[in-house]
Structure formats: C-alpha cells, structure tokens
Design an enzyme around this catalytic site. Structure first.
Site, mmCIF file in Angstrom:
data_model
loop_
_atom_site.group_PDB
_atom_site.id
_atom_site.type_symbol
_atom_site.label_atom_id
_atom_site.label_comp_id
_atom_site.label_asym_id
_atom_site.label_seq_id
_atom_site.Cartn_x
_atom_site.Cartn_y
_atom_site.Cartn_z
ATOM 1 N N ARG A 61 0.981 -1.420 0.050
ATOM 2 C CA ARG A 61 -0.065 0.238 0.433
ATOM 3 C C ARG A 61 0.679 1.042 -0.032
ATOM 4 O O ARG A 61 2.105 1.235 -0.107
ATOM 5 C CB ARG A 61 -0.601 -0.185 0.988
ATOM 6 C CG ARG A 61 -0.409 -0.334 2.579
ATOM 7 C CD ARG A 61 -0.974 -0.026 3.714
ATOM 8 N NE ARG A 61 -1.418 1.569 3.429
ATOM 9 C CZ ARG A 61 0.201 2.243 4.045
ATOM 10 N NH1 ARG A 61 0.912 2.090 4.104
ATOM 11 N NH2 ARG A 61 0.192 3.663 3.722
ATOM 12 N N GLY A 62 0.060 2.658 0.101
ATOM 13 C CA GLY A 62 0.634 3.478 -0.314
ATOM 14 C C GLY A 62 1.598 3.980 -1.750
ATOM 15 O O GLY A 62 1.272 3.115 -2.326
ATOM 16 N N ALA A 63 0.578 5.054 -2.149
ATOM 17 C CA ALA A 63 0.720 5.063 -3.316
ATOM 18 C C ALA A 63 2.112 4.746 -4.154
ATOM 19 O O ALA A 63 2.625 4.433 -5.405
ATOM 20 C CB ALA A 63 0.669 6.480 -3.944
ATOM 21 N N CYS A 111 -1.973 9.071 8.428
ATOM 22 C CA CYS A 111 -1.813 7.839 7.500
ATOM 23 C C CYS A 111 -0.650 7.544 7.318
ATOM 24 O O CYS A 111 0.257 7.560 8.423
ATOM 25 C CB CYS A 111 -2.030 8.424 5.928
ATOM 26 S SG CYS A 111 -2.262 6.299 5.041
ATOM 27 N N SER A 146 2.506 7.537 4.411
ATOM 28 C CA SER A 146 2.882 7.876 3.369
ATOM 29 C C SER A 146 4.522 7.428 3.581
ATOM 30 O O SER A 146 5.356 8.792 4.727
ATOM 31 C CB SER A 146 2.582 9.422 3.050
ATOM 32 O OG SER A 146 3.755 9.774 2.329
ATOM 33 N N ALA A 194 6.748 9.161 1.096
ATOM 34 C CA ALA A 194 7.331 10.595 1.113
ATOM 35 C C ALA A 194 7.050 11.240 2.644
ATOM 36 O O ALA A 194 8.198 11.819 2.589
ATOM 37 C CB ALA A 194 6.584 11.045 -0.281
ATOM 38 N N ASP A 236 -1.988 9.979 -3.306
ATOM 39 C CA ASP A 236 -2.856 9.442 -3.996
ATOM 40 C C ASP A 236 -2.665 10.633 -5.509
ATOM 41 O O ASP A 236 -1.908 9.331 -6.207
ATOM 42 C CB ASP A 236 -3.801 8.795 -3.804
ATOM 43 C CG ASP A 236 -3.551 7.416 -2.741
ATOM 44 O OD1 ASP A 236 -3.693 8.436 -1.147
ATOM 45 O OD2 ASP A 236 -2.968 6.311 -2.891
ATOM 46 N N ASN A 257 -5.812 11.844 -1.080
ATOM 47 C CA ASN A 257 -4.973 11.101 -0.179
ATOM 48 C C ASN A 257 -5.766 10.175 1.507
ATOM 49 O O ASN A 257 -7.335 10.476 1.168
ATOM 50 C CB ASN A 257 -4.593 12.285 0.337
ATOM 51 C CG ASN A 257 -2.909 11.570 1.070
ATOM 52 O OD1 ASN A 257 -2.244 10.609 0.568
ATOM 53 N ND2 ASN A 257 -2.737 12.271 2.208
ATOM 54 N N LYS A 269 2.553 11.739 -9.570
ATOM 55 C CA LYS A 269 1.198 11.177 -8.415
ATOM 56 C C LYS A 269 0.130 12.264 -8.913
ATOM 57 O O LYS A 269 -0.671 12.226 -8.893
ATOM 58 C CB LYS A 269 1.188 10.990 -7.481
ATOM 59 C CG LYS A 269 1.896 10.121 -6.477
ATOM 60 C CD LYS A 269 2.598 10.651 -5.098
ATOM 61 C CE LYS A 269 2.781 9.400 -4.681
ATOM 62 N NZ LYS A 269 3.648 9.685 -3.456
HETATM 63 C C1 RUB Z 1 -1.788 5.731 1.956
HETATM 64 C C2 RUB Z 1 -2.163 7.095 0.981
HETATM 65 C C3 RUB Z 1 -0.906 7.109 1.380
HETATM 66 C C4 RUB Z 1 -0.373 7.869 -0.078
HETATM 67 C C5 RUB Z 1 1.250 8.267 -0.388
HETATM 68 O O1 RUB Z 1 -3.565 4.934 0.838
HETATM 69 O O2 RUB Z 1 -3.446 7.900 1.513
HETATM 70 O O3 RUB Z 1 -0.390 9.329 1.787
HETATM 71 O O4 RUB Z 1 -0.453 6.575 -0.736
HETATM 72 O O5 RUB Z 1 1.578 7.230 0.265
HETATM 73 P P1 RUB Z 1 -2.867 3.328 1.274
HETATM 74 P P2 RUB Z 1 3.200 7.448 -0.114
HETATM 75 O O6 RUB Z 1 -3.046 3.036 2.704
HETATM 76 O O7 RUB Z 1 -5.201 2.996 1.327
HETATM 77 O O8 RUB Z 1 -2.676 3.112 0.461
HETATM 78 O O9 RUB Z 1 3.980 8.058 0.184
HETATM 79 O O10 RUB Z 1 3.782 6.141 0.302
HETATM 80 O O11 RUB Z 1 3.147 6.851 -1.476
#
Ligand code: RUB
Length: 330
Positions: A25-27, A136, A138, A140, A205, A215, A241
């Site tokens: 998970r995480g974009a 959440c 993230s 980044a 996201d 997000n 993104k």
């Molecule tokens: C994760 C989420 C994160 C973004 C960015 O949602 O909302 O803030 O995806 O993440 P989920 P990153 O848990 O539903 O995937 O910075 O890791 O790309």
C-alpha cells in the site's frame, strides 16, 4: 488468467492481490510493485511470437492497472513501462522482454530517487523547533520528516491513528525507531491538538490539474483544522502522482472499501438496517494547501498544471495520446 496461450504468472496475480488487499500500500509502493509485476510477466512469457507477447503484455497491464482505483501512480507506472514497449518497436520477443525489464527497473530507480529528492526539498520547509502533524502512512511524508529530524529541526510529530486501517501506527513506529518524538492521537483529536502544530505534512494518491490533492480519508479535515489554526500544509508527492486526465475535468475515482474494515461481520449481521460506508480517500481543495513538494520542485498547488504541461507535455489537445504521464528516468 490466460492470455495468448500463456498463463499470467502466479507472482503477478499475487502482487495484484496484495495491492488490492492493501498488503502492498501507499501510492509510491503500489506504483513500483505495478512496474515490477510487468517485468515478471514479461520474463515468464511462454507464448510463441511478438504479436502474442504484445497482446499478453497489454492484458497484463490492464490487469495490474485495475488493482486499486485511486492512486494514479499505478496507471502512470504501468504506462511508463508500456509506452516504452510500444514505442521501441522490438524485432523479437527477447528484445521486447528486455525493453519491459529495463523500463520497470528505470521506473523503480526513478521513484526511489524522487522520494529522496522530495525529502531534501521538504526538509527545507521545516524550521528548527517545528511541531508537525501527519496523517496515514506516506513514505514521502515520512522521508521529509526524517530528513528534517536528521537536521535537528523537528520538536515533535503528532501522528493520527487513521481509522479504519490504522496506517498511523506504521508511521508512528517508523518515526519513533529513528528517534523522533512521536505522539499518537485518535483521528477525532486533530482539532484539539492543532493549536500546537506548526506544519502539517501529508502524502498524495493523486494530484489534480487544479492542485486539489486526493489522499487518505481525513486529510481534508486535517487541512481544514490547519487553516483555522494557521498551520501550514505541505503535500509530499512525487510527480508521477499527478493525474493527466484531470486536465480535461475528469474526476479521480474515490475507492469505497468493504464495510467489514469499519465494523466486524457479526455487528453488520446484527444491525442490517444500518448502512456502513467506507470511503478511503478524500479531496483537499488547493486553497487548503500551502505547497506541493515534488522531485522537480516545490510548487504552490495552483501550479500543478505546470507539472502536467511542462514536465509531461499533457495538454487538452494531446490528452487522448497521453494516457498517463511518464517521467524520464534518465
Ligand atoms: C495511503 C495514503 C498515502 C499516499 C502516499 O493510502 O493515502 O498518504 O498513498 O503514500 P493506503 P506514499 O494505505 O490506502 O494505500 O508517500 O507512500 O506514496
């Protein structure tokens, strides 16, 4: 699943399932794993010729792309690989496999480097003694906060638990492990603690052409509380993104997940007259965001369209030919 006489490898099916079930998970991570799934599919192709290979890869690309609907990083990474395959005009299956493998590797290394650059640029926006709030998990955002922490600037970080999936616990653990002073709070305590916060750092996201940020559900409430308390809001987001189709007014789809992530099955059965909804992302309007930190620079949200137009050549006239954006790895 079988395409052009060749079964899609179990590992590719597993990666898609892990993205769907949020094990991956995480974009950013979703995008990197999407690209890797294409490389695995290409390596294990068992069909006969180039025509079959292209047919097979297009089907695998559709299969991987549809794992989750909101993070635009996934179609963008799939498109990064597939556009290189389509453009390269390979003369043999071996050549085509190499193009896919190299493109996937290039995307992953571009993405990993982009997060590092976002961390450097983001840390410059943090001042000594700042209290930060994040939401959440993230990668980044964590990278920005850890870089600022390394520079001795971070006093404390408020981490929201982020119901229903509790990704805040991952963030709290990762920050605390590196020696950051972390305060974990329930989502409902955001406004109560916002008075003590200097800066909010969240991930994305999807970023729309008008600078709106999609997000994790609850991000817009954090931004609203931050605006009231005059705390600044930064979004840490790699450029892949940014959502190309929003340039012609398309909306980013908001994923609705199973109600059993909110309440258990037993409760649902006992209370069948209650509708339980589980939207997992929301939209924060650009007016609530001070800056978006990308690897190509820190921009006000209103300049999001510049990333799409100047970095990727997306315009309302070219959009039909650019299904997703492709940052160049070189
Ligand atoms: C994760 C989420 C994160 C973004 C960015 O949602 O909302 O803030 O995806 O993440 P989920 P990153 O848990 O539903 O995937 O910075 O890791 O790309």
């Amino acid at each position: 699943m079988e395409v052009a006489g060749c079964r899609v490898p179990d590992e590719v099916v597993r990666i898609r399932e892990d993205i769907r079930s949020m094990k991956i998970r995480g974009a950013g991570s979703i995008a990197r794993n999407g690209a890797l799934a294409l490389a695995i599919a290409a390596e294990r192709f068992c069909g006969r010729d180039l025509e079959e290979f292209l047919m097979y890869m297009r089907a695998v690309a559709d299969f991987v792309r549809s794992a989750r609907p909101t993070a635009v990083s996934l179609p963008n990474s799939v498109s990064y690989v597939m556009s290189r395959l389509e453009k390269s005009k390979p003369r043999s299956v071996e050549e085509a496999k190499e193009v896919v493998t190299k493109a996937a590797r290039d995307f992953v290394s571009y993405s990993e480097n982009a997060v590092k650059v976002v961390a450097q640029l983001g840390a410059k926006r943090i001042e000594k003694g700042d209290t930060i709030m994040t939401h959440c998990h993230s990668t980044a955002s964590v990278a920005v906060i850890l870089e600022a922490h390394k520079q001795g600037k971070v006093a404390r970080v408020f981490v929201k638990e982020t119901r229903p999936a509790l990704q805040g616990l991952i963030t709290a653990r990762e920050l605390a492990r590196e020696g950051v002073e972390v305060v974990l709070i329930p989502d409902s305590a955001v406004r109560y603690y916002m008075k003590r916060v200097d800066k909010v750092v969240v991930g994305a996201d999807a970023v729309a052409a008008n600078g709106a940020v999609v997000n994790k559900i609850g991000t817009s409430l954090v931004a609203l509380a931050a605006k009231e308390a005059r705390a600044r809001v930064y979004v840490a987001s790699e450029s892949y993104k940014f959502s190309p189709y929003t340039i012609v007014g398309e909306l980013v789809p908001i994923e609705m997940r199973d109600p059993t992530e909110v309440v258990d099955r037993e409760w649902l059965t006992e209370n069948q007259n209650v509708q339980v909804l589980n939207p997992v992302f929301d939209v924060t309007p650009p007016e609530y965001i001070d800056a978006i930190i990308t690897e190509v620079g820190v921009i006000p949200p209103q300049a999001a369209i510049l990333i799409l137009v100047e970095e990727y050549g997306v315009t309302p006239l070219t959009i039909e030919h650019i299904p997703a954006i492709h940052p160049d790895a070189d």
